[in-house]
Scaffold this motif. Structure first.
Motif, PDB file in Angstrom:
ATOM      1  N   LEU A   1      24.157  -9.488  -2.217  1.00  0.00           N
ATOM      2  CA  LEU A   1      25.013  -9.939  -1.115  1.00  0.00           C
ATOM      3  C   LEU A   1      24.868  -9.038   0.108  1.00  0.00           C
ATOM      4  O   LEU A   1      24.855  -9.509   1.241  1.00  0.00           O
ATOM      5  N   GLY A   2      24.752  -7.731  -0.154  1.00  0.00           N
ATOM      6  CA  GLY A   2      24.588  -6.793   0.951  1.00  0.00           C
ATOM      7  C   GLY A   2      23.281  -7.007   1.696  1.00  0.00           C
ATOM      8  O   GLY A   2      23.231  -6.894   2.928  1.00  0.00           O
ATOM      9  N   GLY A   3      22.225  -7.320   0.948  1.00  0.00           N
ATOM     10  CA  GLY A   3      20.946  -7.592   1.598  1.00  0.00           C
ATOM     11  C   GLY A   3      21.021  -8.805   2.507  1.00  0.00           C
ATOM     12  O   GLY A   3      20.440  -8.827   3.595  1.00  0.00           O
ATOM     13  N   TYR A   4      21.748  -9.825   2.048  1.00  0.00           N
ATOM     14  CA  TYR A   4      21.931 -11.019   2.881  1.00  0.00           C
ATOM     15  C   TYR A   4      22.774 -10.688   4.106  1.00  0.00           C
ATOM     16  O   TYR A   4      22.454 -11.077   5.231  1.00  0.00           O
ATOM     17  N   ALA A   5      23.868  -9.929   3.869  1.00  0.00           N
ATOM     18  CA  ALA A   5      24.746  -9.571   4.987  1.00  0.00           C
ATOM     19  C   ALA A   5      24.049  -8.631   5.966  1.00  0.00           C
ATOM     20  O   ALA A   5      24.428  -8.558   7.132  1.00  0.00           O
ATOM     21  N   GLY A   6      23.039  -7.904   5.474  1.00  0.00           N
ATOM     22  CA  GLY A   6      22.330  -6.967   6.340  1.00  0.00           C
ATOM     23  C   GLY A   6      21.702  -7.647   7.536  1.00  0.00           C
ATOM     24  O   GLY A   6      21.565  -7.041   8.611  1.00  0.00           O
ATOM     25  N   VAL A   7      21.302  -8.906   7.365  1.00  0.00           N
ATOM     26  CA  VAL A   7      20.734  -9.652   8.494  1.00  0.00           C
ATOM     27  C   VAL A   7      21.796  -9.809   9.584  1.00  0.00           C
ATOM     28  O   VAL A   7      21.527  -9.629  10.771  1.00  0.00           O
ATOM     29  N   TRP A   8      23.027 -10.153   9.162  1.00  0.00           N
ATOM     30  CA  TRP A   8      24.131 -10.288  10.117  1.00  0.00           C
ATOM     31  C   TRP A   8      24.444  -8.940  10.758  1.00  0.00           C
ATOM     32  O   TRP A   8      24.651  -8.841  11.973  1.00  0.00           O
ATOM     33  N   ILE A   9      24.462  -7.879   9.939  1.00  0.00           N
ATOM     34  CA  ILE A   9      24.765  -6.547  10.454  1.00  0.00           C
ATOM     35  C   ILE A   9      23.704  -6.089  11.446  1.00  0.00           C
ATOM     36  O   ILE A   9      24.012  -5.484  12.480  1.00  0.00           O
ATOM     37  N   ALA A  10      22.445  -6.378  11.137  1.00  0.00           N
ATOM     38  CA  ALA A  10      21.349  -5.936  11.995  1.00  0.00           C
ATOM     39  C   ALA A  10      21.449  -6.504  13.405  1.00  0.00           C
ATOM     40  O   ALA A  10      20.990  -5.895  14.371  1.00  0.00           O
ATOM     41  N   LYS A  11      22.064  -7.679  13.515  1.00  0.00           N
ATOM     42  CA  LYS A  11      22.188  -8.311  14.819  1.00  0.00           C
ATOM     43  C   LYS A  11      23.359  -7.743  15.619  1.00  0.00           C
ATOM     44  O   LYS A  11      23.458  -7.987  16.821  1.00  0.00           O
ATOM     45  N   ARG A  12      24.255  -7.010  14.966  1.00  0.00           N
ATOM     46  CA  ARG A  12      25.481  -6.573  15.629  1.00  0.00           C
ATOM     47  C   ARG A  12      25.687  -5.060  15.628  1.00  0.00           C
ATOM     48  O   ARG A  12      26.416  -4.542  16.468  1.00  0.00           O
ATOM     49  N   VAL A  13      25.064  -4.354  14.691  1.00  0.00           N
ATOM     50  CA  VAL A  13      25.240  -2.908  14.603  1.00  0.00           C
ATOM     51  C   VAL A  13      23.896  -2.235  14.859  1.00  0.00           C
ATOM     52  O   VAL A  13      22.909  -2.567  14.205  1.00  0.00           O
ATOM     53  N   PRO A  14      23.833  -1.298  15.808  1.00  0.00           N
ATOM     54  CA  PRO A  14      22.565  -0.607  16.086  1.00  0.00           C
ATOM     55  C   PRO A  14      22.025   0.086  14.836  1.00  0.00           C
ATOM     56  O   PRO A  14      22.784   0.652  14.041  1.00  0.00           O
ATOM     57  N   GLN A  15      20.710   0.058  14.677  1.00  0.00           N
ATOM     58  CA  GLN A  15      20.088   0.668  13.505  1.00  0.00           C
ATOM     59  C   GLN A  15      20.415   2.151  13.413  1.00  0.00           C
ATOM     60  O   GLN A  15      20.574   2.695  12.313  1.00  0.00           O
ATOM     61  N   ASN A  16      20.534   2.809  14.559  1.00  0.00           N
ATOM     62  CA  ASN A  16      20.834   4.243  14.550  1.00  0.00           C
ATOM     63  C   ASN A  16      22.204   4.534  13.932  1.00  0.00           C
ATOM     64  O   ASN A  16      22.404   5.583  13.313  1.00  0.00           O
ATOM     65  N   VAL A  17      23.148   3.600  14.098  1.00  0.00           N
ATOM     66  CA  VAL A  17      24.481   3.788  13.505  1.00  0.00           C
ATOM     67  C   VAL A  17      24.383   3.728  11.977  1.00  0.00           C
ATOM     68  O   VAL A  17      24.953   4.565  11.273  1.00  0.00           O
ATOM     69  N   VAL A  18      23.651   2.734  11.468  1.00  0.00           N
ATOM     70  CA  VAL A  18      23.475   2.615  10.025  1.00  0.00           C
ATOM     71  C   VAL A  18      22.710   3.818   9.484  1.00  0.00           C
ATOM     72  O   VAL A  18      23.058   4.398   8.445  1.00  0.00           O
ATOM     73  N   ARG A  19      21.667   4.235  10.208  1.00  0.00           N
ATOM     74  CA  ARG A  19      20.884   5.403   9.784  1.00  0.00           C
ATOM     75  C   ARG A  19      21.764   6.655   9.756  1.00  0.00           C
ATOM     76  O   ARG A  19      21.680   7.466   8.833  1.00  0.00           O
ATOM     77  N   GLY A  20      22.635   6.789  10.757  1.00  0.00           N
ATOM     78  CA  GLY A  20      23.544   7.931  10.792  1.00  0.00           C
ATOM     79  C   GLY A  20      24.497   7.928   9.613  1.00  0.00           C
ATOM     80  O   GLY A  20      24.798   8.983   9.036  1.00  0.00           O
ATOM     81  N   PHE A  21      24.959   6.738   9.226  1.00  0.00           N
ATOM     82  CA  PHE A  21      25.845   6.621   8.071  1.00  0.00           C
ATOM     83  C   PHE A  21      25.136   7.062   6.796  1.00  0.00           C
ATOM     84  O   PHE A  21      25.689   7.819   5.986  1.00  0.00           O
ATOM     85  N   VAL A  22      23.901   6.625   6.612  1.00  0.00           N
ATOM     86  CA  VAL A  22      23.146   6.979   5.408  1.00  0.00           C
ATOM     87  C   VAL A  22      22.868   8.483   5.378  1.00  0.00           C
ATOM     88  O   VAL A  22      22.976   9.129   4.325  1.00  0.00           O
ATOM     89  N   VAL A  23      22.508   9.050   6.529  1.00  0.00           N
ATOM     90  CA  VAL A  23      22.268  10.495   6.597  1.00  0.00           C
ATOM     91  C   VAL A  23      23.548  11.258   6.240  1.00  0.00           C
ATOM     92  O   VAL A  23      23.511  12.256   5.508  1.00  0.00           O
ATOM     93  N   ALA A  24      24.688  10.794   6.741  1.00  0.00           N
ATOM     94  CA  ALA A  24      25.968  11.444   6.433  1.00  0.00           C
ATOM     95  C   ALA A  24      26.249  11.398   4.936  1.00  0.00           C
ATOM     96  O   ALA A  24      26.711  12.387   4.341  1.00  0.00           O
ATOM     97  N   VAL A  25      25.961  10.253   4.299  1.00  0.00           N
ATOM     98  CA  VAL A  25      26.153  10.138   2.847  1.00  0.00           C
ATOM     99  C   VAL A  25      25.262  11.136   2.118  1.00  0.00           C
ATOM    100  O   VAL A  25      25.697  11.833   1.187  1.00  0.00           O
ATOM    101  N   GLY A  26      24.003  11.230   2.528  1.00  0.00           N
ATOM    102  CA  GLY A  26      23.074  12.164   1.899  1.00  0.00           C
ATOM    103  C   GLY A  26      23.534  13.604   2.018  1.00  0.00           C
ATOM    104  O   GLY A  26      23.487  14.380   1.051  1.00  0.00           O
ATOM    105  N   LEU A  27      24.011  13.990   3.204  1.00  0.00           N
ATOM    106  CA  LEU A  27      24.488  15.360   3.415  1.00  0.00           C
ATOM    107  C   LEU A  27      25.753  15.641   2.614  1.00  0.00           C
ATOM    108  O   LEU A  27      25.915  16.732   2.045  1.00  0.00           O
ATOM    109  N   LEU A  28      26.665  14.670   2.561  1.00  0.00           N
ATOM    110  CA  LEU A  28      27.891  14.841   1.777  1.00  0.00           C
ATOM    111  C   LEU A  28      27.578  15.001   0.289  1.00  0.00           C
ATOM    112  O   LEU A  28      28.192  15.828  -0.403  1.00  0.00           O
TER     113      LEU A  28
END
Length: 250
Positions: free
Chosen positions: A214-241
């Motif tokens: 479901l997340g992969g499908y929703a990712g298409v919707w997210i990609a059109k509305r959320v900048p990739q850098n924001v998602v990348r920043g979230f993943v980096v934050a998870v990795g550091l935490l």
């Protein structure tokens, strides 16, 4: 597994699928969630391979038009990837949880740094060139990457795309198609080893896989509305935490 744990894992699968669709790095989320619900690190790492595998299959199929133009030449790299993944997965199973746990924060830091640097590691486009997949240096680099992928998959895609860009010829889409196919091979071999070793947490995996779809499908919707850098920043934050968590727990 409690109801709360099931909800957390499903949401983690969803976020992982969405992150992979937009910027990659979904393994950080699945690994972290399974750690939070109390799975040992080796089991969490092995089970992450299972939850990510359907995405590797669909990504490979999406690039089939490119792959069918060079798949015969890529068979050698597939065999090399399988051998490397086998070595990496067997090394993981040879460790006990305390030993692997001591490595995890360092692996997470390295994978997070690699993921953060991903945009700068992408190969430069080379339009008009056919993909070349038979070089000795490229084969050795792929073997090393596959060992890492079989041992600890976080950041594998970024690492592979970077090494393929340095050692192979072809435009970005061809190299990305090759990366997806090789990642599928690496994950398949690692999963077979982990299943034989009895280190897959199947109930948790079964909960997470639909969330990932479901997340992969929703990712298409997210990609059109959320900048990739924001998602990348979230993943980096998870990795550091996660790295901080493992350093703190010792």
């Amino acid at each position: 597994m409690s109801v709360f744990d099931a909800i957390l894992l499903f949401l983690a699968g969803f976020l992982s699928g969405a992150a992979n669709a937009v910027a990659g790095g979904g393994t950080f989320i699945t690994f972290g969630a399974m750690t939070l619900v109390g799975l040992p690190p080796i089991v969490a790492n092995a089970t992450s391979s299972v939850t990510q595998f359907p995405g590797y299959i669909t990504s490979t199929l999406a690039y089939w038009a490119d792959i069918k133009t060079f798949w015969r030449e890529a068979l050698l790299l597939c065999l090399i990837s399988a051998a490397g993944a086998l070595v990496g997965a067997l090394i993981l199973l040879a460790l006990d949880n305390p030993s692997f746990r001591a490595l995890v924060p360092w692996l997470l830091l390295a994978a997070t740094a690699l993921f953060a640097a991903g945009p700068w590691l992408r190969p430069a486009p080379k339009p008009g060139h056919e993909a070349s997949v038979g070089t000795l240096v490229g084969s050795l680099a792929q073997f090393a990457t596959a060992i890492y992928g079989g041992f600890f998959g976080a950041g594998m895609g970024v690492m592979m795309l970077a090494t393929l860009g340095l050692t192979q010829v072809g435009d970005y889409h061809r190299l990305n198609a090759l990366k997806n196919m090789l990642a599928m091979v690496i994950a398949a071999v690692a999963i077979l080893v982990f299943v034989s070793g009895g280190v897959i947490a199947w109930p948790q995996a079964i909960v997470m896989i639909p969330g990932g779809a479901l997340g992969g499908y929703a990712g298409v919707w997210i990609a059109k509305r959320v900048p990739q850098n924001v998602v990348r920043g979230f993943v980096v934050a998870v990795g550091l935490l996660l790295a901080f968590y493992y350093f703190a727990k010792g």
